[in-house]
Scaffold this motif. Structure first.
Motif, PDB file in Angstrom:
ATOM      1  N   TYR A 178       0.821  -1.217   0.000  1.00  0.00           N
ATOM      2  CA  TYR A 178       0.000   0.000   0.000  1.00  0.00           C
ATOM      3  C   TYR A 178       0.849   1.259   0.000  1.00  0.00           C
ATOM      4  O   TYR A 178       0.455   2.285  -0.542  1.00  0.00           O
ATOM      5  N   THR A 193      -4.724  -9.452  -0.188  1.00  0.00           N
ATOM      6  CA  THR A 193      -5.629 -10.053  -1.188  1.00  0.00           C
ATOM      7  C   THR A 193      -5.138 -11.371  -1.791  1.00  0.00           C
ATOM      8  O   THR A 193      -5.756 -11.877  -2.716  1.00  0.00           O
ATOM      9  N   GLN A 211      -4.777 -15.260  -2.066  1.00  0.00           N
ATOM     10  CA  GLN A 211      -5.538 -16.402  -1.542  1.00  0.00           C
ATOM     11  C   GLN A 211      -4.584 -17.516  -1.158  1.00  0.00           C
ATOM     12  O   GLN A 211      -4.487 -18.532  -1.845  1.00  0.00           O
ATOM     13  N   THR A 226     -11.953 -16.851   3.377  1.00  0.00           N
ATOM     14  CA  THR A 226     -13.006 -16.810   2.376  1.00  0.00           C
ATOM     15  C   THR A 226     -14.117 -17.789   2.737  1.00  0.00           C
ATOM     16  O   THR A 226     -15.294 -17.468   2.652  1.00  0.00           O
ATOM     17  N   ALA A 286     -16.081 -16.392   5.639  1.00  0.00           N
ATOM     18  CA  ALA A 286     -16.927 -15.260   5.260  1.00  0.00           C
ATOM     19  C   ALA A 286     -18.131 -15.737   4.458  1.00  0.00           C
ATOM     20  O   ALA A 286     -19.212 -15.185   4.562  1.00  0.00           O
ATOM     21  N   LYS A 287     -17.927 -16.777   3.663  1.00  0.00           N
ATOM     22  CA  LYS A 287     -18.993 -17.253   2.798  1.00  0.00           C
ATOM     23  C   LYS A 287     -20.110 -17.902   3.609  1.00  0.00           C
ATOM     24  O   LYS A 287     -21.277 -17.761   3.291  1.00  0.00           O
ATOM     25  N   TYR A 307     -20.395 -17.593   7.068  1.00  0.00           N
ATOM     26  CA  TYR A 307     -20.600 -16.904   8.346  1.00  0.00           C
ATOM     27  C   TYR A 307     -20.250 -17.799   9.528  1.00  0.00           C
ATOM     28  O   TYR A 307     -21.009 -17.934  10.478  1.00  0.00           O
ATOM     29  N   ASP A 310     -15.367  -9.574   8.456  1.00  0.00           N
ATOM     30  CA  ASP A 310     -15.569 -10.983   8.097  1.00  0.00           C
ATOM     31  C   ASP A 310     -15.657 -11.895   9.324  1.00  0.00           C
ATOM     32  O   ASP A 310     -15.862 -13.094   9.194  1.00  0.00           O
ATOM     33  N   ARG A 369     -14.636  -8.769   1.259  1.00  0.00           N
ATOM     34  CA  ARG A 369     -14.878 -10.196   1.465  1.00  0.00           C
ATOM     35  C   ARG A 369     -16.119 -10.419   2.340  1.00  0.00           C
ATOM     36  O   ARG A 369     -16.305  -9.751   3.341  1.00  0.00           O
ATOM     37  N   GLY A 370     -16.957 -11.367   1.907  1.00  0.00           N
ATOM     38  CA  GLY A 370     -18.114 -11.728   2.723  1.00  0.00           C
ATOM     39  C   GLY A 370     -19.245 -10.719   2.672  1.00  0.00           C
ATOM     40  O   GLY A 370     -20.024 -10.620   3.612  1.00  0.00           O
ATOM     41  N   GLN A 389     -19.825  -9.361  -3.037  1.00  0.00           N
ATOM     42  CA  GLN A 389     -19.082 -10.551  -3.485  1.00  0.00           C
ATOM     43  C   GLN A 389     -20.061 -11.565  -4.081  1.00  0.00           C
ATOM     44  O   GLN A 389     -19.833 -12.085  -5.180  1.00  0.00           O
ATOM     45  N   ASP A 390     -21.165 -11.825  -3.372  1.00  0.00           N
ATOM     46  CA  ASP A 390     -22.154 -12.793  -3.869  1.00  0.00           C
ATOM     47  C   ASP A 390     -22.728 -12.346  -5.208  1.00  0.00           C
ATOM     48  O   ASP A 390     -22.888 -13.143  -6.123  1.00  0.00           O
ATOM     49  N   GLU A 450     -20.121 -12.824  -7.986  1.00  0.00           N
ATOM     50  CA  GLU A 450     -19.938 -14.243  -8.294  1.00  0.00           C
ATOM     51  C   GLU A 450     -21.144 -14.811  -9.032  1.00  0.00           C
ATOM     52  O   GLU A 450     -21.009 -15.642  -9.916  1.00  0.00           O
ATOM     53  N   LYS A 459     -11.037  -9.530  -6.623  1.00  0.00           N
ATOM     54  CA  LYS A 459     -10.034  -9.381  -5.566  1.00  0.00           C
ATOM     55  C   LYS A 459     -10.797  -9.121  -4.277  1.00  0.00           C
ATOM     56  O   LYS A 459     -11.670  -8.254  -4.232  1.00  0.00           O
ATOM     57  N   LEU A 460     -10.476  -9.879  -3.228  1.00  0.00           N
ATOM     58  CA  LEU A 460     -11.242  -9.782  -1.985  1.00  0.00           C
ATOM     59  C   LEU A 460     -10.467  -8.977  -0.944  1.00  0.00           C
ATOM     60  O   LEU A 460      -9.295  -9.244  -0.694  1.00  0.00           O
ATOM     61  N   TYR A 461     -11.126  -7.992  -0.358  1.00  0.00           N
ATOM     62  CA  TYR A 461     -10.489  -7.141   0.643  1.00  0.00           C
ATOM     63  C   TYR A 461     -11.137  -7.330   2.011  1.00  0.00           C
ATOM     64  O   TYR A 461     -12.335  -7.601   2.102  1.00  0.00           O
TER      65      TYR A 461
END
Lengths: 245, 253
Positions: free
Chosen positions: A73, A173, A175, A183, A186-187, A189, B71, B136-137, B141-142, B145, B154-156
């Motif tokens: 950054y 960022t 993965q 991820t 987060a997806k 929960y 998240d 992210r989350g 994002q959903d 996708e 890119k996920l932050y």
């Protein structure tokens, strides 16, 4: 705790494991090539040794996370960086992580190697000089093989630290294994599934590395093993060329 | 020995602060301007923060705001690290499988933002091969996708980090809440070369029915929150807070 969740997304973690491994090994490799000249320069007090010592001091004195943030950054804030050729590299999170990790690993490796050089018995070097070895030969044939063996246990530890330190990549960022875990969390929960899977994967890799190191130690540091183990090690490597120092 | 342990526990109790002193603990984010941000001195401010405080006053309860990573915010609620989430969280079917929501307290559409004159066509075909950043989350994002499958995402961790990378040119565009982008980025110095592009999206399947207050499943507080929001709307206090941050209506129809 739903154990099927990580299995359902195994591809996410497979990519993560690959990214983590590549990033760790390239960083440690690049770090070694940074560290070797730096450590030699510091040990010999050759010109520029203060610069090398300063580099090792700065990168060991600051957290890897901060270094990575500054490169990712921080550098991106400057227009001249973004307009230069370097931007094609610094633009990519992956390269920023590789640069930060290599510099960090190189700094630790510099200290490890410098310590190993300093503990080289003077007699080894004097004997080589008395036998007419050139300075270059002394470095490559006497100093390095002897010092690298002594540095090995610490260096292997540094590789494990780098593996664990590589989780920093996930905040810019990338993965990696932790990124995959986050991820997943987060997806769905959830709090545990992603992190537990990541922890197990890091642990498995660490154990595999430690096992690999043990094999390497048996091969190249046989002369330091206790007599009984030495016999066993020799049995295991019957017929292999002897590189005992 | 026993005394040492007791002393250690007491010290620990002091360190962890007055957990339990407040009636309710509320998870907020603190990196999502203008809804929720952390000032340089560490104070929380923003629309979510003011709404949270006003709702607590309205219900006559004392509240403690707990700053939580986005998240990990739903897990924090489920693990009882807090009792409610007031963090611009959209009410979506996916999330409703895990937690309950109060009625919405605002509803704004989602949009793309990109560099001025970027000349990108914001269709699934036009965005193929481009890099789009999302937090992210999030619903964004959903949405990406689901509707833009060929786009590299890119996920932050936070929206602020996503803005930094957009300004640096690491991503071609961001998909996020339009109000958050407008006030958190476009109206700031860093955002002066950027603009909204493409249409405003509000697809119920992804974007839900607005932002609500998240509570654990079956928590009777859910209705209390909804009633408090209603009272805040009626008393004019809601508009007062809203106009502190926005010169237009964000409650939505």
């Amino acid at each position: 705790m739903d154990i099927w969740l990580p299995l359902k997304h195994w591809d996410l973690f497979a990519t993560g494991v690959w990214t983590t491994l590549v990033l760790t090994f390239l960083s440690v490799g690049a770090g070694f090539f940074i560290a070797l000249p730096c450590a030699l320069a510091i040990w010999r007090k050759s010109p520029g040794w203060r610069l090398a010592a300063g580099y090792a001091y700065v990168f060991r004195g600051t957290p890897l996370l901060v270094q990575t943030y500054l490169i990712y950054y921080g550098l991106a804030q400057f227009d001249f960086v973004r307009e230069s050729w370097a931007w094609s590299i610094l633009r990519e999170a992956w390269w920023c992580a590789l640069i930060a990790f290599s510099l960090n690993s190189g700094a630790y490796a510099t200290e490890i190697l410098r310590g190993a050089f300093q503990t080289t018995p003077r007699g080894e070097l004097e004997a080589a000089a008395a036998l007419g070895f050139t300075p270059r030969q002394i470095t490559w044939l006497i100093l390095l093989p002897s010092a690298l063996r002594r540095a090995a246990p610490q260096y292997m530890n540094e590789i494990v630290f780098m593996l664990h330190g590589s989780v920093v990549a996930s905040v810019i960022t990338i993965q990696d294994i932790l990124g995959a875990g986050r991820t997943l969390n987060a997806k769905y929960y959830v709090a545990y599934e992603g992190f537990v899977t990541a922890a197990l994967l890091y642990m498995a890799i660490t154990f595999a590395l430690v096992g690999l190191f043990r094999l390497i130690e048996r091969r190249y540091m046989r002369h330091l093993l206790p007599a009984r183990e030495e016999a066993a090690a020799q049995g295991a490597h019957l017929g292999a060329p002897t590189i005992v120092g | 020995m026993k005394n040492t342990i007791a002393a250690a526990l007491a010290a620990f109790g002091l360190l962890t602060g007055a957990a339990g002193a407040a009636d309710l603990r509320i998870c907020v984010e603190g990196a999502y301007p203008p809804f929720s941000e952390t000032t340089p001195s560490g104070e929380l401010k923003g629309f979510d923060i003011d709404i949270a405080k006003a709702l607590c006053d309205e219900m006559g309860k004392t509240c403690e705001l707990v700053k939580t990573e986005w998240d990990g915010i739903i897990p924090a609620l489920l693990e009882r690290k807090c009792d409610a989430i007031i963090a611009s969280m959209s009410i979506t079917p996916e999330r409703q499988k895990v937690i309950d929501f109060s009625d919405k307290y605002y509803n704004t559409p989602a949009r793309f933002v990109a560099r001025k004159g970027a000349n990108i066509e914001f269709t699934p075909e036009g965005l193929k091969g481009k890099v789009v950043g999302v937090q992210r989350g999030t619903i964004h994002q959903d949405f990406m996708e689901g509707e833009f499958p060929g786009v590299e995402l890119k996920l932050y961790g936070t929206q602020d980090e996503a803005y930094l990378d957009l300004a640096a040119g690491r991503v071609d565009a961001l998909m996020a809440d339009s109000v958050a982008i407008d006030d958190g980025f476009l109206k700031t110095e860093a955002g002066k070369d950027f603009e909204f592009v493409g249409p405003a999206y509000s697809v119920p399947k992804y974007h839900g029915e607005g932002a609500g207050i998240g509570v654990r499943k079956g928590d009777p507080m859910k209705d209390e929150w909804s009633k408090a929001i209603k009272r805040l709307r009626e008393s004019g206090k809601y508009d007062e807070i809203m106009h502190k941050y926005f010169d237009y209506d964000i409650y939505g129809g």
